[in-house]
Design an enzyme around this catalytic site. Structure first.
Site, PDB file in Angstrom:
ATOM      1  N   HIS A  19      39.481  39.340  49.641  1.00 53.19           N
ATOM      2  CA  HIS A  19      40.546  39.230  48.635  1.00 53.19           C
ATOM      3  C   HIS A  19      40.258  38.067  47.687  1.00 53.19           C
ATOM      4  O   HIS A  19      40.175  36.920  48.124  1.00 53.19           O
ATOM      5  CB  HIS A  19      41.878  39.014  49.355  1.00 53.19           C
ATOM      6  CG  HIS A  19      43.068  39.009  48.454  1.00 53.19           C
ATOM      7  ND1 HIS A  19      43.985  37.987  48.449  1.00 53.19           N
ATOM      8  CD2 HIS A  19      43.501  39.922  47.543  1.00 53.19           C
ATOM      9  CE1 HIS A  19      44.941  38.265  47.566  1.00 53.19           C
ATOM     10  NE2 HIS A  19      44.672  39.426  47.009  1.00 53.19           N
ATOM     11  N   HIS A  60      43.546  35.792  38.169  1.00 55.71           N
ATOM     12  CA  HIS A  60      44.737  36.442  38.702  1.00 55.71           C
ATOM     13  C   HIS A  60      45.989  36.229  37.858  1.00 55.71           C
ATOM     14  O   HIS A  60      46.678  37.170  37.482  1.00 55.71           O
ATOM     15  CB  HIS A  60      44.988  35.956  40.134  1.00 55.71           C
ATOM     16  CG  HIS A  60      46.167  36.614  40.787  1.00 55.71           C
ATOM     17  ND1 HIS A  60      47.477  36.171  40.616  1.00 55.71           N
ATOM     18  CD2 HIS A  60      46.253  37.700  41.580  1.00 55.71           C
ATOM     19  CE1 HIS A  60      48.292  36.967  41.288  1.00 55.71           C
ATOM     20  NE2 HIS A  60      47.590  37.898  41.885  1.00 55.71           N
ATOM     21  N   GLU A 112      40.772  45.068  40.130  1.00 57.61           N
ATOM     22  CA  GLU A 112      42.214  45.262  39.933  1.00 57.61           C
ATOM     23  C   GLU A 112      42.584  44.956  38.487  1.00 57.61           C
ATOM     24  O   GLU A 112      42.381  43.835  38.016  1.00 57.61           O
ATOM     25  CB  GLU A 112      43.025  44.379  40.885  1.00 57.61           C
ATOM     26  CG  GLU A 112      44.512  44.679  40.732  1.00 57.61           C
ATOM     27  CD  GLU A 112      45.431  43.720  41.470  1.00 57.61           C
ATOM     28  OE1 GLU A 112      45.002  43.045  42.430  1.00 57.61           O
ATOM     29  OE2 GLU A 112      46.598  43.646  41.053  1.00 57.61           O
TER      30      GLU A 112
HETATM   31  O1  G3P Z   1      44.580  44.407  45.426  1.00 58.15           O
HETATM   32  C1  G3P Z   1      45.311  43.821  46.451  1.00 58.15           C
HETATM   33  C2  G3P Z   1      46.023  42.571  45.988  1.00 58.15           C
HETATM   34  O2  G3P Z   1      45.086  41.761  45.322  1.00 58.15           O
HETATM   35  C3  G3P Z   1      47.181  42.857  45.075  1.00 58.15           C
HETATM   36  O3  G3P Z   1      47.965  41.726  44.801  1.00 58.15           O
HETATM   37  O4  G3P Z   1      48.674  39.699  43.596  1.00 58.15           O
HETATM   38  O5  G3P Z   1      46.807  39.550  45.209  1.00 58.15           O
HETATM   39  O6  G3P Z   1      46.495  40.709  43.033  1.00 58.15           O
HETATM   40  P1  G3P Z   1      47.455  40.379  44.131  1.00 58.15           P
HETATM   41 MG    MG Z   2      44.446  41.375  43.288  1.00 56.66          MG
END
Ligand code: G3P
Ligand code: MG
Length: 240
Positions: A19, A60, A112
């Site tokens: 992640h 992010h 993402e």
């Molecule tokens: O893709 C999984 C996760 O990354 C989604 O939430 O806020 O960590 O981008 P976030």
């Molecule tokens: Mg993410």
């Protein structure tokens, strides 16, 4: 996942996805974080993408304060300034190209989409890198639909933050011809995971940092987990 055909090994494997790289071990979404995740043997790395001045950046938040020494909104800051910021430990905010160069064929990349309007740029990026194995996800399901229309071969995954009904999730997933549904820990109830498994739809769960939780999600039918701590999760989950 994408770029080239999904082989059977990958299709059936329980995935450990780093992640934001290895966000629990290195500054998130930096080359150091992705390198650490790869060293630890993840199957894929997840990253968040935004666009500034026609450049796809791996970042992010909408704002700079939490993860850099800058201030203000990313979108309001010139690219030249952004690229001079410290994103932690002396790391820069990387471009998507830089991360793709680092990852190459060592793992898959889960891109993402964090903003509306970047589907075309991401489609162009993926077409220019056919060897990259990719999965594109977003909470913005309309943006995923645009990506599919521009690049129908790219595997996509709608993201879901809250627990919805299995029927609603599946309707969205089928409309997008999704490779997986990516659901939060809160949403990934045993009932939902069982329903996805019964319907032949993969469910990937974020963000799981305890090995025992990863194992119980696997037993309940999840197809993989996103983790900030690949050092704890790689090796703790068994073969499917
Ligand atoms: O893709 C999984 C996760 O990354 C989604 O939430 O806020 O960590 O981008 P976030
Ligand atoms: Mg993410």
């Amino acid at each position: 996942m994408g770029g080239k055909p999904i082989n059977d090994f990958e299709k059936d494997r329980f995935l450990v996805i780093g992640h934001r790289g290895a966000a629990g071990l290195r500054p998130e979404n930096t080359l150091a974080s992705f390198e650490r995740a790869l060293e630890l043997g993840v199957d894929a790395v997840e990253l968040d993408v935004r666009q500034v001045e026609d450049t796809l950046l791996v970042f992010h938040d909408e704002r700079l304060e939490r993860t850099t020494n800058g201030r203000g909104r990313l979108a309001d800051t010139p690219l030249s300034v952004l690229r001079g910021l410290d994103a932690g430990g002396g790391e820069r905010i990387p471009t998507l190209d830089e991360v793709a160069d680092l990852v190459g064929e060592r793992a898959w990349i889960n891109i993402e989409l964090k903003e509306r309007g970047i589907a075309a740029a991401v489609a162009r990026f993926l077409r220019a890198r056919p060897a990259l194995r990719s999965l594109v996800s977003s909470f913005d399901h309309g943006e995923l639909e645009r990506l599919r229309s521009l690049h129908p071969e790219v595997p996509v995954a709608p993201l879901f933050e809250t627990a919805g009904s299995a029927t609603a999730l599946l309707r969205t997933a089928r409309r997008l011809d999704a490779w997986s549904v990516n659901v939060s820990r809160a949403g990934a109830t045993p009932a939902l995971l069982a329903a996805m498994r019964d319907e032949g739809m993969r469910a990937l769960v974020y963000t799981v940092n305890r090995p025992e939780e990863a194992r119980s999600l696997q037993a309940a039918g999840a197809s993989g987990v996103f983790t900030d701590r690949p050092d704890r999760i790689v090796g703790a989950v068994g073969p499917p």
